[in-house]
Design a protein around this motif. Structure first.
Motif, PDB file in Angstrom:
ATOM      1  N   ASP A  23       1.059  -1.148  -0.080  1.00 48.75           N
ATOM      2  CA  ASP A  23      -0.134  -0.131   0.063  1.00 48.75           C
ATOM      3  C   ASP A  23       0.418   1.467  -0.130  1.00 48.75           C
ATOM      4  O   ASP A  23       0.744   2.482  -0.674  1.00 48.75           O
ATOM      5  N   GLY A  24       2.448   1.315   0.609  1.00 48.21           N
ATOM      6  CA  GLY A  24       2.579   2.608   0.785  1.00 48.21           C
ATOM      7  C   GLY A  24       3.042   2.910  -0.493  1.00 48.21           C
ATOM      8  O   GLY A  24       3.464   3.628  -0.729  1.00 48.21           O
ATOM      9  N   TYR A  25       3.994   1.899  -0.905  1.00 47.85           N
ATOM     10  CA  TYR A  25       4.459   1.997  -2.433  1.00 47.85           C
ATOM     11  C   TYR A  25       3.740   2.496  -3.471  1.00 47.85           C
ATOM     12  O   TYR A  25       4.097   3.469  -4.186  1.00 47.85           O
ATOM     13  N   GLY A  26       2.773   1.880  -3.322  1.00 51.19           N
ATOM     14  CA  GLY A  26       1.392   2.462  -4.755  1.00 51.19           C
ATOM     15  C   GLY A  26       1.235   3.809  -4.304  1.00 51.19           C
ATOM     16  O   GLY A  26       1.266   4.674  -4.937  1.00 51.19           O
ATOM     17  N   ARG A  27       0.017   4.067  -2.404  1.00 48.48           N
ATOM     18  CA  ARG A  27      -0.240   5.289  -2.751  1.00 48.48           C
ATOM     19  C   ARG A  27       0.695   6.663  -2.343  1.00 48.48           C
ATOM     20  O   ARG A  27       0.307   7.975  -2.619  1.00 48.48           O
ATOM     21  N   ASN A  28       2.020   5.910  -2.378  1.00 43.28           N
ATOM     22  CA  ASN A  28       3.250   7.295  -1.912  1.00 43.28           C
ATOM     23  C   ASN A  28       4.161   7.391  -3.229  1.00 43.28           C
ATOM     24  O   ASN A  28       5.391   8.467  -2.912  1.00 43.28           O
ATOM     25  N   TYR A  29       4.620   6.796  -3.954  1.00 44.27           N
ATOM     26  CA  TYR A  29       4.881   6.384  -5.265  1.00 44.27           C
ATOM     27  C   TYR A  29       4.972   6.472  -6.433  1.00 44.27           C
ATOM     28  O   TYR A  29       4.782   7.468  -6.712  1.00 44.27           O
ATOM     29  N   LEU A  30       4.327   5.148  -6.389  1.00 45.42           N
ATOM     30  CA  LEU A  30       4.089   4.969  -7.637  1.00 45.42           C
ATOM     31  C   LEU A  30       2.183   5.534  -8.188  1.00 45.42           C
ATOM     32  O   LEU A  30       2.789   6.455  -9.234  1.00 45.42           O
ATOM     33  N   ILE A  31       1.983   6.242  -7.656  1.00 42.72           N
ATOM     34  CA  ILE A  31       0.025   6.840  -8.155  1.00 42.72           C
ATOM     35  C   ILE A  31       0.841   8.649  -8.214  1.00 42.72           C
ATOM     36  O   ILE A  31       0.897   8.937  -8.921  1.00 42.72           O
ATOM     37  N   PRO A  32       1.152   9.164  -7.012  1.00 38.83           N
ATOM     38  CA  PRO A  32       1.406  10.178  -7.008  1.00 38.83           C
ATOM     39  C   PRO A  32       2.906  10.928  -8.096  1.00 38.83           C
ATOM     40  O   PRO A  32       3.123  11.836  -8.962  1.00 38.83           O
ATOM     41  N   GLN A  33       3.795   9.843  -8.856  1.00 42.09           N
ATOM     42  CA  GLN A  33       4.485  10.243 -10.244  1.00 42.09           C
ATOM     43  C   GLN A  33       4.112   9.783 -11.189  1.00 42.09           C
ATOM     44  O   GLN A  33       5.071   9.081 -12.394  1.00 42.09           O
TER      45      GLN A  33
END
Length: 187
Positions: A23-33
């Motif tokens: 969840d953290g990788y998706g919400r904090n990196y992949l989606i915002p980038q």
């Protein structure tokens, strides 16, 4: 959390893949980038329709990658690096140097799709992969050679040329003559 990738991400997946990430990788990196979107039911349906419409275009891209792969296949590169006199590289050879060497051969390859199998810290032969497409992976071989190899050889003095030999003999005779003069003077 399931996401749909919007670009190729090494060690995760390719564009339009549906992958599960923390969840953290998706919400904090992949989606915002903007590298991924959440894989909701509607997003999955849109992706399926888009892939169906682009199927022939994706096949053309794959064929281009295969054609480029055939040109690169069997290519052997030489990479020059500064080394110690024992053949140990100062630093290491990375995919950046491989991309530059490929560019010199006429192949503009992004350094991000070149993967070296093990760390290159010494002079020798090594293998790497170029991932041109999800289905097209081309192996390349390269040799790391010392660019200061001539300097290493010049550290060992070469034998004196024949032209210098008579000058040295004359230099040896001068001390002998001085020694004889002092010996006769002492008598």
């Amino acid at each position: 959390m399931e996401v749909i990738l919007k670009e190729d991400i090494i060690n995760l997946g390719f564009k339009d893949d549906i992958v599960t990430v923390k969840d953290g990788y998706g919400r904090n990196y992949l989606i915002p980038q903007k590298k991924a979107v959440i894989a909701s039911e509607s997003a999955k349906k849109m992706l399926a329709e888009e892939l169906r419409q682009r199927a022939h275009k994706l096949e053309a891209i794959k064929q281009e990658a295969q054609a480029l792969g055939e040109k690169i296949d069997g290519l052997h590169l030489e990479i020059k690096a500064k080394t110690s006199k024992y053949g140990v590289i100062f630093g290491s050879v990375t995919n950046i140097q491989l991309a530059e060497a490929l560019a010199e051969k006429g192949f503009e390859i992004d350094r991000k799709i070149i993967q070296i199998k093990k760390a290159v810290k010494e002079v020798g032969d090594y293998d790497a992969q170029v991932r041109l497409h999800r289905d097209v992976i081309v192996p390349i071989t390269f040799t790391v050679i010392s660019e200061n190899h001539a300097v290493i050889e010049s550290e060992n003095p070469a034998p004196a040329p024949a032209a210098e030999a008579p000058a040295e003999e004359g230099a040896e005779e001068a001390p002998k003559a001085q020694a004889e003069e002092t010996a006769t003077a002492a008598e």
